[in-house]
Scaffold this motif. Structure first.
Motif, PDB file in Angstrom:
ATOM      1  N   ALA A 126       3.502  -8.428  -2.577  1.00 45.02           N
ATOM      2  CA  ALA A 126       2.561  -7.392  -3.008  1.00 45.02           C
ATOM      3  C   ALA A 126       3.101  -6.757  -4.286  1.00 45.02           C
ATOM      4  N   ALA A 253       3.698  -1.272   1.766  1.00 45.39           N
ATOM      5  CA  ALA A 253       2.695  -1.532   0.735  1.00 45.39           C
ATOM      6  C   ALA A 253       1.423  -0.721   0.983  1.00 45.39           C
ATOM      7  N   GLY A 266      -1.845  -8.922  -4.693  1.00 43.09           N
ATOM      8  CA  GLY A 266      -0.895  -9.638  -3.856  1.00 43.09           C
ATOM      9  C   GLY A 266      -1.191 -11.123  -3.835  1.00 43.09           C
ATOM     10  N   SER A 290      -5.250  -9.555  -7.694  1.00 42.16           N
ATOM     11  CA  SER A 290      -4.578 -10.646  -6.988  1.00 42.16           C
ATOM     12  C   SER A 290      -4.865 -11.989  -7.655  1.00 42.16           C
TER      13      SER A 290
END
Length: 298
Positions: A126, A253, A266, A290
């Protein structure tokens, strides 16, 4: 906020676009994220699943694509196989979760015959942009390895270092988290931290500083590190936080997300291609970040 992620995506744009295989592609937030990634120039959409459901989700979400490829698959297993096949054959460089269970997707990824195994351990990294910090903070592993032993943590640390480097951290500082800075034989996390720090001194993690054990405050706060009398390269300046287990990593996270309003992205690494698996509750912004992270790794 999100200045760091904005600047990061600007750099990712210069790498050009890569195919993203979105499995069970009728997740509205994922469609919005992928359409924006296409608009920004670093993704080409391959939408896998039932075409009717995909088109309905595109309509209801307002996602607009320039040049989508729809790959028909009429159930989750077929979708996972088709999505992975796009990666195996080189059409796509990124695999992304849509409306499919994480377990079902990862089972297909780990299939010995048709999956994306490499022999490396898979782990989640993450990346968080926390208000008041001038750098990203990485947390691992909060999504894949439930109770990593020492050898798995070696690979988890290596995976995270690789991600941080490709996101611009030249010499990552890694804090191996434990209850306190005093080694405790009764704490597995503490003993793992001692061993990982020893390995680092012996050259296991070249080009990175790996230190521990240390608690979270001493890892991220220079003032806390000063008060505690901590020395070394990492205390107060950690780029990567290595959690003792998946629950700890996930909680750290998500605490940053929900309590500190951190902006997150992430990616799962260790497979033949980066895998974007995010929470069902995550927004299109998290999913866009991401995809950008995954693009940096291709």
């Amino acid at each position: 906020m999100s200045d760091l992620f904005h600047a990061f995506r600007e750099k990712v744009k210069t790498k050009g676009s890569v195919g993203v295989s979105l499995v069970e592609a009728f997740d509205e937030e994922a469609l919005l994220a992928l359409s924006e990634a296409e608009r920004e120039g670093f993704a080409r959409p391959f939408l896998v699943g039932d075409p009717r459901k995909i088109e309905a989700a595109m309509s209801s979400s307002g996602a607009r694509f320039q040049n989508p490829v729809i790959v028909e698959a009429l159930d989750p297993l077929d979708s996972a196989k088709a999505g992975i096949r796009l990666v195996r054959e080189g059409t796509c460089g990124i695999l992304m979760k849509g409306k499919i269970g994480t377990g079902s997707l990862m089972k297909a990824v780990l299939d010995k015959e048709e999956g994306l195994r490499t022999g490396r351990i898979l782990s989640h990294v993450a990346c968080l942009e926390v208000q008041g910090y001038d750098r990203f903070v990485f947390v691992t592993d909060g999504g894949v390895v439930l109770h990593p032993d020492l050898q798995k943590k070696v690979q988890i640390v290596s995976n995270a270092i690789g991600v941080a480097r490709l996101m611009g951290v030249q010499t990552p500082r890694v804090a191996v988290l434990a209850p306190s800075e005093v080694p405790n034989p009764d704490s597995e996390a503490s003993m793992h931290a001692v061993e990982l720090a020893r390995m680092a001194k012996e050259g296991m993690f070249e080009g990175a500083f790996v230190e521990g054990p240390m608690a979270l405050d001493g890892a991220v706060s220079l003032e806390a590190a000063r008060i505690k009398g901590m020395t070394g390269e990492v205390p107060g300046r950690a780029d990567i936080l290595v959690a003792p287990d998946v629950v700890s990593g996930n909680s750290i996270a998500k605490s940053m997300q929900y309590f500190a309003r951190a902006v997150m992205g992430g990616v799962i690494v260790g497979a033949a291609a980066p895998v974007v698996v995010i929470s069902r509750a995550d927004t299109a912004q998290v999913k866009l970040n991401s995809i950008a992270m995954a693009r940096a790794l291709v």
